[in-house]
Design a protein around this motif. Structure first.
Motif, short mmCIF file in Angstrom:
data_model
loop_
_atom_site.label_atom_id
_atom_site.label_comp_id
_atom_site.label_asym_id
_atom_site.label_seq_id
_atom_site.Cartn_x
_atom_site.Cartn_y
_atom_site.Cartn_z
N ASN A 120 26.21 -7.85 77.28
CA ASN A 120 26.00 -7.61 78.71
C ASN A 120 26.73 -6.30 79.08
O ASN A 120 27.23 -5.61 78.18
N ALA A 121 26.84 -6.01 80.35
CA ALA A 121 27.53 -4.76 80.76
C ALA A 121 29.03 -4.85 80.50
O ALA A 121 29.65 -3.87 80.09
N THR A 122 29.60 -6.01 80.72
CA THR A 122 31.04 -6.19 80.51
C THR A 122 31.40 -5.86 79.06
O THR A 122 32.38 -5.16 78.78
N ASN A 179 28.42 -3.57 93.84
CA ASN A 179 27.84 -4.91 93.93
C ASN A 179 28.25 -5.63 95.20
O ASN A 179 27.85 -6.76 95.43
N ALA A 193 25.35 -1.69 85.96
CA ALA A 193 24.95 -3.11 86.02
C ALA A 193 24.01 -3.38 87.20
O ALA A 193 23.05 -4.13 87.07
N GLN A 194 24.32 -2.78 88.37
CA GLN A 194 23.52 -3.11 89.56
C GLN A 194 22.38 -2.13 89.81
O GLN A 194 21.55 -2.37 90.67
N HIS A 207 33.91 -3.13 89.82
CA HIS A 207 33.86 -4.57 89.49
C HIS A 207 35.00 -4.86 88.52
O HIS A 207 35.51 -3.96 87.85
N ASP A 257 28.91 2.52 85.01
CA ASP A 257 28.58 1.10 85.02
C ASP A 257 27.29 0.95 85.82
O ASP A 257 27.30 1.01 87.05
N THR A 294 23.21 -4.01 81.86
CA THR A 294 23.04 -5.43 81.54
C THR A 294 21.58 -5.78 81.74
O THR A 294 20.92 -5.23 82.64
N ALA A 337 21.81 -10.26 92.74
CA ALA A 337 22.79 -9.31 92.19
C ALA A 337 23.65 -9.99 91.12
O ALA A 337 24.22 -9.33 90.26
N SER A 377 34.86 -5.93 85.73
CA SER A 377 34.51 -5.57 84.34
C SER A 377 34.99 -4.16 84.00
O SER A 377 35.04 -3.80 82.83
N HIS A 413 20.12 -8.78 82.47
CA HIS A 413 19.69 -9.94 83.25
C HIS A 413 19.64 -9.74 84.76
O HIS A 413 19.30 -10.66 85.49
N LYS A 414 20.00 -8.54 85.21
CA LYS A 414 19.94 -8.33 86.67
C LYS A 414 18.59 -7.67 86.98
O LYS A 414 17.56 -8.25 86.67
N THR A 444 31.15 3.09 88.99
CA THR A 444 30.03 2.16 89.13
C THR A 444 28.88 2.91 89.80
O THR A 444 29.11 3.66 90.76
N ALA A 482 26.08 1.54 91.30
CA ALA A 482 25.79 0.89 92.59
C ALA A 482 26.82 -0.21 92.82
O ALA A 482 27.06 -1.03 91.94
C1 LIG Z 1 28.92 -3.60 89.33
C2 LIG Z 1 28.94 -4.60 88.21
N1 LIG Z 1 29.44 -4.24 87.03
C3 LIG Z 1 29.46 -5.07 85.98
C4 LIG Z 1 28.98 -6.35 86.08
C5 LIG Z 1 29.03 -7.23 84.89
O1 LIG Z 1 27.76 -7.57 84.46
P1 LIG Z 1 27.63 -8.65 83.28
O2 LIG Z 1 28.24 -9.92 83.85
O3 LIG Z 1 26.20 -8.80 83.04
O4 LIG Z 1 28.41 -8.14 82.15
C6 LIG Z 1 28.46 -6.79 87.30
C7 LIG Z 1 27.97 -8.18 87.44
O5 LIG Z 1 28.00 -8.78 88.45
C8 LIG Z 1 28.43 -5.88 88.39
O6 LIG Z 1 27.93 -6.25 89.56
#
Ligand SMILES: Cc1ncc(COP(=O)(O)O)c(C=O)c1O
Length: 392
Positions: free
Chosen positions: A78-80, A156, A183-184, A104, A181, A204, A14, A106, A206-207, A152, A154
């Motif tokens: 990335n997602a952030t 994290n 990301a997950q 998160h 969001d 993002t 994750a 972010s 890379h996940k 979000t 999912a």
């Molecule tokens: C729910 C969630 N949102 C956003 C992020 C941020 O992702 P990134 O670090 O790739 O920007 C994460 C990363 O752990 C996440 O789990």
């Protein structure tokens, strides 16, 4: 230690999936060696080829997320980065935002920053005992001055997949844009931006999308017209003008793109298409079910995940009763060669509500390259750790 695997048993997918598919990395390097120039900026064939590769990847990303407009696929780091671009572009002084306590940092930190600056106000909706947000609570929190809902997809920490489709429909009925969001969820949960009335989706690479780090994006719905640029610079078009272009996607992009990342993302989308995200997810969830069941049978383990794992991504959190999760993580790493994430996982409000702040939890997150043997090794390790903790 007996049974200590030679390579780490990696259960921190994750944070980032590891390893990446060898074929994705191999193809990315080969393609970058061939066309690794500045996309579109030069008037020569190779630059045009690189630009076409980028355009084709925007098409693939749009298709993957159910969006009909590849020009509304904005590449970010990335997602952030994507979330920050969305907040800065969509919010104005006096706006109100509705979000959730599952978020998160972010999401939480940009919102907090804007509130500290006196620009916005926001309310965060609670999640229930199973880790889900009720769409009705989101709708109830919408005020006449609410200009954005952000959720979000999912969690994290809990792995719960939120009812974004339902939330999107309700937001659309009230004319409030929904920012998701993903990301997950991106890469393991099918997403349909157009059908779900999502105004903006941050992802993002890379996940679970299995691309390298450094590439992500914001997928915007066609109706989102009034999003402002928050970064300004070269785009390769209209260079004589001092004003940053308003054409999409360049309105929200500035500077040379991460071509190697985009190539990696393109390859990972091919990989996922061939593997089938439903199949990848089903396999990961089977391992998660085995892990959850095994942990639930060990005396001295506190589990923060419900038994019914439908509407989940493949992660769960737990604690060894009476032991700081950081100590448990260090033992898993040092004595068993098992890599997990411990602490608050950048989602502090979830832990406040679970009663696991300030130490947090141990998070086990499964990826496409985990095996049944990995789960057996983790269960054996956790049994031993819990036994020692119980004796101590
Ligand atoms: C729910 C969630 N949102 C956003 C992020 C941020 O992702 P990134 O670090 O790739 O920007 C994460 C990363 O752990 C996440 O789990």
């Amino acid at each position: 230690m007996k049974d200590m695997p030679a390579r780490p048993v990696y259960l921190d997918n994750a944070a980032t999936t590891f390893p990446k598919p060898a074929s994705v990395l191999g193809k990315a390097i080969a393609t970058y060696r061939r066309i690794g120039v500045s996309p579109g900026r030069g008037g020569y064939d190779l630059a045009a080829e690189a630009e076409e590769f980028v355009r084709e990847t925007r098409r693939k990303v749009a298709h993957f997320f159910g969006s009909s407009d590849p020009d509304r696929v904005i590449f970010t780091g990335n997602a952030t980065d994507a979330l920050n671009i969305a907040f800065q572009g969509l919010l104005h002084p006096g706006d109100h935002v509705v979000s959730t306590r599952l978020e998160h940092n972010s999401v939480l930190r940009p919102l907090y920053h804007l509130r500290q600056k006196g620009i916005i106000e926001y309310d965060l909706v609670r999640f229930d005992g199973k880790g889900f947000v009720d769409p009705a609570d989101i709708i109830a929190a919408i005020r006449p001055d609410t200009k954005l809902v952000v959720v979000t997809h999912a969690s994290n920490v809990l792995g719960t997949v939120q009812p974004v489709r339902e939330i999107g429909r309700s937001c659309a009925e009230r004319g409030v844009p929904l920012l998701v969001d993903a990301a997950q969820s991106a890469g393991v949960v099918p997403i349909d931006v157009d059908d779900w009335h999502v105004a903006a989706l941050a992802f993002t690479g890379h996940k679970s999308m299995l691309a390298p780090t450094g590439i992500g994006g914001l997928v915007l719905a066609r109706q989102v017209e009034n999003i402002e640029s928050s970064r300004f610079g070269g785009t390769g078009i209209n260079s004589a003008s001092p004003v940053h272009t308003r054409d999409f996607p360049y309105r929200l992009e500035a500077g040379t793109l991460n071509l190697l990342g985009i190539i990696g993302l393109s390859g990972s989308l091919d990989y996922l298409e061939e593997a089938g995200i439903e199949a990848v997810h089903a396999r990961e969830m089977e391992l998660l079910g085995k892990l959850r069941e095994g942990l639930s049978l060990i005396t001295g383990i506190d589990l923060y995940s419900v038994e019914d794992l439908s509407d989940h991504v493949a992660l769960l959190t737990a604690n060894v009763r009476g032991m700081d999760p950081h100590d448990a993580g260090a033992i898993l790493d040092g004595d068993f060669n098992i890599a997990v994430r411990v602490g608050l996982h950048c989602a502090p409000l979830v832990h406040e509500d679970l009663g696991t702040a300030p130490q947090g939890t141990i998070r086990f997150s499964i990826g496409p390259f985990n095996t049944t043997r990995h789960i057996d090794l983790v269960l054996k390790a956790m049994k031993e750790i819990a036994r020692h903790a119980g004796e101590g």
